[in-house]
Design an enzyme around this catalytic site. Structure first.
Site, PDB file in Angstrom:
ATOM      1  N   CYS A 116       1.653   5.871  -0.791  1.00 29.45           N
ATOM      2  CA  CYS A 116       2.097   5.546   0.561  1.00 29.45           C
ATOM      3  C   CYS A 116       1.360   6.385   1.614  1.00 29.45           C
ATOM      4  O   CYS A 116       0.167   6.226   1.799  1.00 29.45           O
ATOM      5  CB  CYS A 116       3.617   5.691   0.657  1.00 29.45           C
ATOM      6  N   HIS A 125       5.204   1.563  -3.992  1.00 25.94           N
ATOM      7  CA  HIS A 125       6.024   2.639  -4.558  1.00 25.94           C
ATOM      8  C   HIS A 125       6.312   2.388  -6.041  1.00 25.94           C
ATOM      9  O   HIS A 125       7.250   1.658  -6.381  1.00 25.94           O
ATOM     10  CB  HIS A 125       7.347   2.753  -3.796  1.00 25.94           C
ATOM     11  N   GLU A 152       7.667   4.241  -8.172  1.00 27.12           N
ATOM     12  CA  GLU A 152       8.916   4.830  -8.686  1.00 27.12           C
ATOM     13  C   GLU A 152      10.062   3.838  -8.670  1.00 27.12           C
ATOM     14  O   GLU A 152      11.106   4.068  -9.290  1.00 27.12           O
ATOM     15  CB  GLU A 152       9.295   6.084  -7.893  1.00 27.12           C
TER      16      GLU A 152
END
Length: 387
Positions: free
Chosen positions: A275, A359, A361
């Site tokens: 990001c 992202h 995660e």
């Protein structure tokens, strides 16, 4: 025949163009000024509200069932909500989830975050898509008293996110160690007791689940503030460096972060960015970043990985992007959005340096991209073998 009087609106969302949207307030009372964005995720409103990347933004949730699962402290991505406020279609219902510990209204009120319900979020989202992310003032008053002219003036006076270094507001105050791994039934978050690689994570607004993914992939993690120098990073003798997500304009944070990243590139360490970290790595390599019209915020964004030819469904949250046309020689585009063709990943040729815009995660979101953490660990293991 008489009709019962309609209840007075207790919240007002004022846009800089003069549009006024009324609804029912919940959470904290007061006023807040921010940029308005929308998020299309169907789950994870608590993780979204506590994602440091949302600093300076009020989030419109397109999914109507916000608050239905309550809140749980285990799901916070940072110590407190960072998003400035929320806009929803329906008022939160009573929580229905075995992990719930607090009603969303109370959770927001306790943490000083304002919310407005009863809003036509479909219409509002369409306006954001067509006109760009507006500047807004959001007010909640139980008595329904609003100075609308003042609210519009405050929205118009908002400086916006372009040119703003917000990482300094959300980064950690001092360094710390992290060993918590991904949540697992039935014990919750286990600890990493046998790490294989030392990683320094520079915190521009890091989500906890990113650090957990690194720990689960076998990393011994030391987190340093956004203003850490290259000397402070290298003093830990890391096997690799991680550049975290975060809010604001990458060019503004890059004033102090980019020179550090360039020094770390010169040290020839494996580097992985997500990001804001991705954007600033690109700046350090000589590329440019641009402000997007309404950004990407959701958990269903298709991204193509050119290194494998596969398409993955990803979680995204960004209002700035790397200009893929500005990548210098020796830096290749590895991922691209299939929604609009914007850049979603880069890698330095013949070096263990790469980053992605999305992202991996997945908090909230699909887990298609976890392989990126494994790729980072593999780059450290390979460098150790060569050394």
């Amino acid at each position: 025949m008489t009709h019962a009087p309609q209840p007075r609106p207790t919240a007002c969302l004022a846009l800089a163009n003069g549009t006024l949207i009324y609804g029912r307030g919940f959470g904290a009372t007061g006023e807040v000024v921010a940029e308005l964005c929308f998020n299309t995720a169907m789950t994870g409103y608590q993780e979204i509200m506590t994602d440091p990347s949302y600093a300076g933004q009020v989030v419109t949730f397109t999914f109507p069932h916000i608050g239905n699962t309550g809140t749980c402290a285990e799901d916070d991505e940072s110590a407190d909500p960072v998003a400035a406020g929320m806009v929803v279609k329906w008022d939160p219902t009573e929580p229905s989830n075995w992990r719930n510990t607090q009603h969303l209204h109370d959770w927001l009120a306790q943490r000083g975050r304002i919310a407005i319900g009863g809003v036509d979020t479909r219409r509002l989202t369409r306006a954001i898509r067509q006109q760009g992310a507006p500047h807004v003032a959001l007010a909640h008053d139980p008595d329904g008293n609003f100075d609308t002219d003042a609210l519009i003036a405050k929205a118009r006076g908002f400086a916006g996110l372009e040119g703003q270094d917000l990482a300094k507001d959300v980064t950690c105050a001092q360094s710390y160690r992290w060993d918590e791994m991904l949540w697992a039934w039935p014990d919750g978050y286990p600890r990493q007791t046998d790490p294989k690689h030392k990683v320094v994570a520079i915190d521009y607004g890091a989500k906890r689940n990113i650090l957990r993914c690194l720990a689960s992939a076998g990393c011994d993690i030391t987190v340093l503030p956004a203003t850490a120098t290259a000397e402070e990073v290298l003093a830990h003798s890391p096997d690799g460096v991680f550049l975290s997500n975060g809010p604001g304009d990458p060019a503004a944070t890059g004033v102090y972060a980019v020179p550090v990243i360039r020094d770390l590139l010169a040290a020839n360490l494996p580097i992985f960015g997500i990001c804001l970290g991705h954007q600033m790595l690109a700046l350090a390599l000589g590329a440019k970043t641009v402000k997007m019209g309404h950004g990407h915020h959701g958990a269903n964004h298709p991204v193509k990985d050119y290194t494998t030819g596969k398409v993955e469904i990803t979680s995204m949250n960004h209002g700035f992007a790397v200009d893929g046309q500005s990548l210098p020689d020796g830096v290749r585009e590895t991922h691209v959005s299939l929604f609009d063709g914007s850049n979603c990943g880069i890698a330095v040729e013949n070096r263990p340096v790469f980053s992605v815009q999305h992202h991996p995660e997945a908090s909230p979101g699909p887990q298609d991209s976890f392989y990126l953490f494994e790729r980072f660990v593999a780059s450290m293991a390979q460098k150790e073998t060569v050394s």
